[in-house]
Scaffold this active site. Sequence first.
Site, PDB file in Angstrom:
ATOM      1  N   GLU A   7       8.611   0.582   4.342  1.00  0.00           N
ATOM      2  CA  GLU A   7       8.338  -0.077   5.630  1.00  0.00           C
ATOM      3  C   GLU A   7       7.821  -1.488   5.345  1.00  0.00           C
ATOM      4  O   GLU A   7       6.868  -1.668   4.589  1.00  0.00           O
ATOM      5  CB  GLU A   7       7.275   0.683   6.435  1.00  0.00           C
ATOM      6  CG  GLU A   7       7.025   0.008   7.790  1.00  0.00           C
ATOM      7  CD  GLU A   7       5.842   0.566   8.562  1.00  0.00           C
ATOM      8  OE1 GLU A   7       6.065   1.172   9.610  1.00  0.00           O
ATOM      9  OE2 GLU A   7       4.695   0.385   8.106  1.00  0.00           O
ATOM     10  N   LYS A  59       3.144  -4.219  21.502  1.00  0.00           N
ATOM     11  CA  LYS A  59       2.703  -2.882  21.921  1.00  0.00           C
ATOM     12  C   LYS A  59       1.692  -3.021  23.059  1.00  0.00           C
ATOM     13  O   LYS A  59       1.118  -4.095  23.259  1.00  0.00           O
ATOM     14  CB  LYS A  59       2.052  -2.169  20.745  1.00  0.00           C
ATOM     15  CG  LYS A  59       3.063  -1.621  19.765  1.00  0.00           C
ATOM     16  CD  LYS A  59       2.385  -0.639  18.843  1.00  0.00           C
ATOM     17  CE  LYS A  59       3.390   0.304  18.236  1.00  0.00           C
ATOM     18  NZ  LYS A  59       2.742   1.383  17.492  1.00  0.00           N
ATOM     19  N   SER A 118      -1.221  -2.157  23.186  1.00  0.00           N
ATOM     20  CA  SER A 118      -2.532  -2.592  22.673  1.00  0.00           C
ATOM     21  C   SER A 118      -2.604  -4.108  22.512  1.00  0.00           C
ATOM     22  O   SER A 118      -3.676  -4.679  22.407  1.00  0.00           O
ATOM     23  CB  SER A 118      -2.769  -1.953  21.300  1.00  0.00           C
ATOM     24  OG  SER A 118      -1.744  -2.360  20.391  1.00  0.00           O
ATOM     25  N   ARG A 161       3.359  -5.544   3.431  1.00  0.00           N
ATOM     26  CA  ARG A 161       2.974  -6.397   4.567  1.00  0.00           C
ATOM     27  C   ARG A 161       3.096  -7.850   4.134  1.00  0.00           C
ATOM     28  O   ARG A 161       2.452  -8.277   3.177  1.00  0.00           O
ATOM     29  CB  ARG A 161       1.554  -6.062   4.984  1.00  0.00           C
ATOM     30  CG  ARG A 161       1.114  -6.759   6.226  1.00  0.00           C
ATOM     31  CD  ARG A 161      -0.207  -6.198   6.705  1.00  0.00           C
ATOM     32  NE  ARG A 161      -0.077  -4.861   7.278  1.00  0.00           N
ATOM     33  CZ  ARG A 161      -1.094  -4.006   7.418  1.00  0.00           C
ATOM     34  NH1 ARG A 161      -2.297  -4.344   7.027  1.00  0.00           N
ATOM     35  NH2 ARG A 161      -0.895  -2.811   7.958  1.00  0.00           N
ATOM     36  N   ARG A 216       0.848  -1.202   0.000  1.00  0.00           N
ATOM     37  CA  ARG A 216       0.000   0.000   0.000  1.00  0.00           C
ATOM     38  C   ARG A 216       0.885   1.255   0.000  1.00  0.00           C
ATOM     39  O   ARG A 216       1.971   1.282   0.561  1.00  0.00           O
ATOM     40  CB  ARG A 216      -0.971   0.005   1.176  1.00  0.00           C
ATOM     41  CG  ARG A 216      -0.376   0.256   2.564  1.00  0.00           C
ATOM     42  CD  ARG A 216      -0.706   1.682   3.021  1.00  0.00           C
ATOM     43  NE  ARG A 216      -0.044   2.072   4.250  1.00  0.00           N
ATOM     44  CZ  ARG A 216       1.190   2.533   4.335  1.00  0.00           C
ATOM     45  NH1 ARG A 216       1.974   2.627   3.257  1.00  0.00           N
ATOM     46  NH2 ARG A 216       1.707   2.895   5.501  1.00  0.00           N
TER      47      ARG A 216
HETATM   48  P1  0O2 Z   1      -1.299   2.383   7.959  1.00  0.00           P
HETATM   49  O1  0O2 Z   1      -2.452   2.769   7.136  1.00  0.00           O
HETATM   50  O2  0O2 Z   1      -1.345   0.940   8.420  1.00  0.00           O
HETATM   51  O3  0O2 Z   1       0.008   2.770   7.399  1.00  0.00           O
HETATM   52  P2  0O2 Z   1       3.142   5.758  13.933  1.00  0.00           P
HETATM   53  O4  0O2 Z   1       3.060   5.338  12.489  1.00  0.00           O
HETATM   54  O5  0O2 Z   1       3.503   7.171  14.117  1.00  0.00           O
HETATM   55  O6  0O2 Z   1       1.943   5.302  14.741  1.00  0.00           O
HETATM   56  P3  0O2 Z   1       5.672   4.570  13.975  1.00  0.00           P
HETATM   57  O7  0O2 Z   1       6.670   4.457  15.078  1.00  0.00           O
HETATM   58  O8  0O2 Z   1       6.042   5.335  12.763  1.00  0.00           O
HETATM   59  O9  0O2 Z   1       4.318   5.060  14.614  1.00  0.00           O
HETATM   60  O10 0O2 Z   1       5.245   3.207  13.455  1.00  0.00           O
HETATM   61  P4  0O2 Z   1       4.875   1.903  14.233  1.00  0.00           P
HETATM   62  O11 0O2 Z   1       4.072   2.145  15.460  1.00  0.00           O
HETATM   63  O12 0O2 Z   1       6.112   1.085  14.344  1.00  0.00           O
HETATM   64  O13 0O2 Z   1       3.937   1.273  13.135  1.00  0.00           O
HETATM   65  C1  0O2 Z   1       2.843   1.961  12.606  1.00  0.00           C
HETATM   66  C2  0O2 Z   1       2.025   0.972  11.792  1.00  0.00           C
HETATM   67  O14 0O2 Z   1       2.012  -0.296  12.458  1.00  0.00           O
HETATM   68  C3  0O2 Z   1       0.574   1.402  11.704  1.00  0.00           C
HETATM   69  O15 0O2 Z   1       0.380   2.115  10.525  1.00  0.00           O
HETATM   70  C4  0O2 Z   1      -0.166   0.082  11.670  1.00  0.00           C
HETATM   71  O16 0O2 Z   1      -0.141  -0.466  10.360  1.00  0.00           O
HETATM   72  C5  0O2 Z   1       0.686  -0.789  12.558  1.00  0.00           C
HETATM   73  N1  0O2 Z   1       0.314  -0.694  13.981  1.00  0.00           N
HETATM   74  C6  0O2 Z   1       1.061  -0.199  14.984  1.00  0.00           C
HETATM   75  N2  0O2 Z   1       0.437  -0.291  16.162  1.00  0.00           N
HETATM   76  C7  0O2 Z   1      -0.758  -0.883  15.924  1.00  0.00           C
HETATM   77  C8  0O2 Z   1      -1.853  -1.272  16.768  1.00  0.00           C
HETATM   78  O17 0O2 Z   1      -1.866  -1.080  17.979  1.00  0.00           O
HETATM   79  N3  0O2 Z   1      -2.904  -1.864  16.138  1.00  0.00           N
HETATM   80  C9  0O2 Z   1      -2.946  -2.090  14.784  1.00  0.00           C
HETATM   81  N4  0O2 Z   1      -4.016  -2.687  14.266  1.00  0.00           N
HETATM   82  N5  0O2 Z   1      -1.913  -1.712  13.968  1.00  0.00           N
HETATM   83  C10 0O2 Z   1      -0.845  -1.121  14.513  1.00  0.00           C
HETATM   84  P5  0O2 Z   1      -0.586   3.362  10.501  1.00  0.00           P
HETATM   85  O18 0O2 Z   1       0.262   4.573  10.398  1.00  0.00           O
HETATM   86  O19 0O2 Z   1      -1.552   3.298  11.635  1.00  0.00           O
HETATM   87  O20 0O2 Z   1      -1.432   3.271   9.231  1.00  0.00           O
END
Ligand code: 0O2
Length: 241
Positions: free
Chosen positions: A175, A148, A150, A113, A79
């Site tokens: 990523e 995490k 969560s 992913r 994505r």
């Molecule tokens: P999308 O649409 O999936 O890309 P941040 O992105 O700022 O929250 P960081 O440190 O850049 O934090 O990244 P992190 O926390 O390592 O990873 C972020 C991505 O991991 C998220 O993308 C989710 O895809 C996934 N993720 C992390 N924590 C959780 C969680 O508690 N639950 C779920 N379901 N997914 C999680 P985005 O940015 O949310 O969106």
Amino acid sequence: MLNGTSIREYINEKKREIVLGRLANRDFQSFFTENSQPLQTLFTYSECAMLEVETKFRVLNEQFTLAYDHSPIESIKTRLKSLESLIEKVHRYQVPLTLESIQKNINDIAGVRVVCSFPDDIYSLADCFLEQDDITLIDRKDYIQHPKESGYRSLHLIVSVPIFLEHEKRDMKVEVQLRTIAMDFWASLEHKIRYKQDLPEGVAAELYDELLECAQISADLDMRMQSIRKRLDEKISPLAH
Ligand code: 0O2
């Protein structure tokens, strides 16, 4: 009661509200107007890098299947970050609103992913991928060893990979999220529920506790399935282990 489609509509509506709110901010408006061409280039090059990484995992899957008669990858999803999500992150990280700063600070414009069968497959694939001489590891977060709060589990890698253009080579960031089917199942459902923020506080807290419990059950399930596979492998080829 919201069904799957109306939850998605609800999420999109909330995101639209955020973006419209941000775009009402003149800085964001003029940034996107002035940088539409370079932003399009950044997204296109990120997409190219995403394809490179996806292919690398598909190749590894073929080779593992050939060598071990077992496909470690169940599915691969790719994505590109939506503009809504990019704006939200720039805002949340409080990074300067320039193209350079977005390139430097936002690591997940391109996302791959990789959904694996068993937890061990995640680490074997990640090791093989990172050994490749055109891949540079920028950051590694192991939310499997350290879930995490969560309950979220996955292995995250931020890497840089070269893409080859007409007259130049460019390093682009991607990523990679590696997880098992159970981790993916949990994360997808939790993601949907998390956006349903209009729940009364008590109900939300109760649901989050239950989600955390489900995360633990899914981790146990992963370990049990992996142990069954190991026992089966030992029965089939005792000398190989
Ligand atoms: P999308 O649409 O999936 O890309 P941040 O992105 O700022 O929250 P960081 O440190 O850049 O934090 O990244 P992190 O926390 O390592 O990873 C972020 C991505 O991991 C998220 O993308 C989710 O895809 C996934 N993720 C992390 N924590 C959780 C969680 O508690 N639950 C779920 N379901 N997914 C999680 P985005 O940015 O949310 O969106």
